[in-house]
Every structure is written in structure tokens, then in C-alpha cells.
Motif scaffolding. Structure first.
Motif, PDB file in Angstrom:
ATOM      1  N   GLN A 142      -0.923 -14.891  -8.730  1.00 19.36           N
ATOM      2  CA  GLN A 142      -1.151 -15.775  -7.579  1.00 19.36           C
ATOM      3  C   GLN A 142      -0.019 -15.553  -6.566  1.00 19.36           C
ATOM      4  O   GLN A 142      -0.168 -14.806  -5.621  1.00 19.36           O
ATOM      5  CB  GLN A 142      -1.261 -17.220  -8.043  1.00 19.36           C
ATOM      6  N   CYS A 143       1.153 -16.163  -6.778  1.00 18.48           N
ATOM      7  CA  CYS A 143       2.236 -15.920  -5.810  1.00 18.48           C
ATOM      8  C   CYS A 143       2.784 -14.511  -5.940  1.00 18.48           C
ATOM      9  O   CYS A 143       3.321 -13.963  -4.989  1.00 18.48           O
ATOM     10  CB  CYS A 143       3.352 -16.944  -5.991  1.00 18.48           C
ATOM     11  N   GLY A 144       2.698 -13.918  -7.124  1.00 17.84           N
ATOM     12  CA  GLY A 144       3.129 -12.539  -7.326  1.00 17.84           C
ATOM     13  C   GLY A 144       4.600 -12.352  -7.667  1.00 17.84           C
ATOM     14  O   GLY A 144       5.033 -11.228  -7.890  1.00 17.84           O
ATOM     15  N   PHE A 145       5.361 -13.435  -7.737  1.00 18.01           N
ATOM     16  CA  PHE A 145       6.806 -13.285  -7.985  1.00 18.01           C
ATOM     17  C   PHE A 145       7.076 -12.612  -9.335  1.00 18.01           C
ATOM     18  O   PHE A 145       8.015 -11.826  -9.469  1.00 18.01           O
ATOM     19  CB  PHE A 145       7.491 -14.655  -7.922  1.00 18.01           C
ATOM     20  N   CYS A 146       6.247 -12.912 -10.310  1.00 19.25           N
ATOM     21  CA  CYS A 146       6.450 -12.352 -11.653  1.00 19.25           C
ATOM     22  C   CYS A 146       5.894 -10.929 -11.796  1.00 19.25           C
ATOM     23  O   CYS A 146       6.139 -10.267 -12.796  1.00 19.25           O
ATOM     24  CB  CYS A 146       5.785 -13.246 -12.695  1.00 19.25           C
ATOM     25  N   ALA A 147       5.101 -10.498 -10.793  1.00 17.43           N
ATOM     26  CA  ALA A 147       4.324  -9.261 -10.952  1.00 17.43           C
ATOM     27  C   ALA A 147       5.183  -8.020 -11.217  1.00 17.43           C
ATOM     28  O   ALA A 147       4.871  -7.253 -12.145  1.00 17.43           O
ATOM     29  CB  ALA A 147       3.425  -9.049  -9.726  1.00 17.43           C
TER      30      ALA A 147
END
Ligand code: FES
Ligand code: FES
Length: 163
Positions: free
Chosen positions: A96-101
Motif C-alpha cells: 500500500q504505502c510501499g515503505f516496506c517494499a
């Protein structure tokens, strides 16, 4: 002090302080995909590959990677089609936010490399879940990421064993 390393296939030399962590050097030098979350070796957002193995760059002294090959997400899918691993995560709407991606993708790179090299290709779901353990995600609940990892295991020659 001077640090000589290879980052994403390019030989680099950086001026570093003896007590600097790898995450800080990489981000300062423009590898902004390497995210600083907890900075305490807890969240996995800073994961990069060091000679093909996933490491938490917030707990690795930059000086200790002299001569090593470091890989970040910037190495994948630059100016072209997405890497297979990126594409499957996108197909599964796994972020979703992509911070962990970036951290999850680098961890997955190591996992897929491991699957390709092992003799027994049967991969229990519990092992796949364990793989996600080290990467915290505040948005998704991990279901879509688990689904993406199952598809990737098969794509990279493994067989998923359901619980
Ligand atoms: S920033 Fe390195 S594990 Fe959280
Ligand atoms: S998608 Fe937001 S933290 Fe994982």
C-alpha cells in the motif's frame, strides 16, 4: 577513511567515518530505496544484499563491507520492465504505502536464489511465513505478500506445501 565497494554492479569509492553504518552511507550516496525505519535491527526496511545474502544495513558498519558486492532495489527494473519479483508483488497488490517494499523485495531475492540452489524444492508455507517475519509492514496484514511469495516460489522452481 576510504571505502571501496561494488554497488549494483558498479565499482564505487566513498569517504566514510569509521563508525558510520552502511544504511547511512548508501542513503547519502543516493541509494534512497534503502529505507530507515527503526534503525534498531527490528523492522527489515533497510535490507540489502551483501554478496547475495540479505543483511540489515542499519546494523552493518560500512567499513566492514570493504570489497563486497552490495545490491539494492535500484538494481532492479531500472528504465525497463520490472524484475519478475517486483512484477508479482505488483500483480498481487502486495503493497500500500510501499515503505516496506524495498526490504521485502531484497529479502525475497535471497529467498528465490536459495530455492533455485536447493535440492529439495518442497517449500512449506511455514517457511514462507517465516521469511516475512523479519520485515514489518504496517499497512497490509501480509496476506497479499504471502500470496505473492507462494507464486514466486513456484515461478522459481519450488513446490509450495500447504499446512
Ligand atoms: S531500519 Fe534496519 S531493521 Fe529497521
Ligand atoms: S505497505 Fe506500508 S508498510 Fe508495508
Amino acid at each position: 577513511m576510504n571505502l571501496k565497494i561494488t554497488v549494483n554492479g558498479e565499482k564505487k569509492q566513498f569517504d566514510i567515518e569509521p563508525n558510520e553504518m552502511l544504511i547511512d552511507v548508501l542513503r547519502r550516496e543516493g541509494y534512497k530505496s534503502v529505507k530507515k525505519g527503526c534503525n534498531m535491527a527490528d523492522c527489515g526496511t533497510c535490507t540489502v544484499l551483501k554478496d547475495g545474502k540479505a543483511v540489515l544495513s542499519c546494523k552493518v558498519f560500512a567499513a566492514s563491507v570493504e570489497g563486497c558486492e552490495i545490491t539494492t532495489v535500484e538494481a532492479l527494473g531500472q528504465n525497463g520492465p520490472l524484475h519478475d519479483i517486483q512484477q508479482v508483488f505488483v500483480d498481487e497488490s502486495a503493497f500500500q504505502c510501499g515503505f516496506c517494499a524495498p526490504g521485502i523485495i531484497m529479502n525475497t531475492m535471497e529467498f528465490m536464489d536459495d530455492i533455485q540452489q536447493r535440492e529439495n524444492k518442497v517449500v512449506p508455507v511455514s517457511e514462507i511465513k517465516n521469511r516475512l517475519n523479519g520485515n514489518l509492514c504496517r499497512c497490509t496484514g501480509y496476506e497479499a505478500q504471502l500470496s505473492a511469495l507462494k507464486k514466486l516460489v513456484v515461478k522459481y522452481g519450488g513446490e509450495v506445501e500447504d499446512e
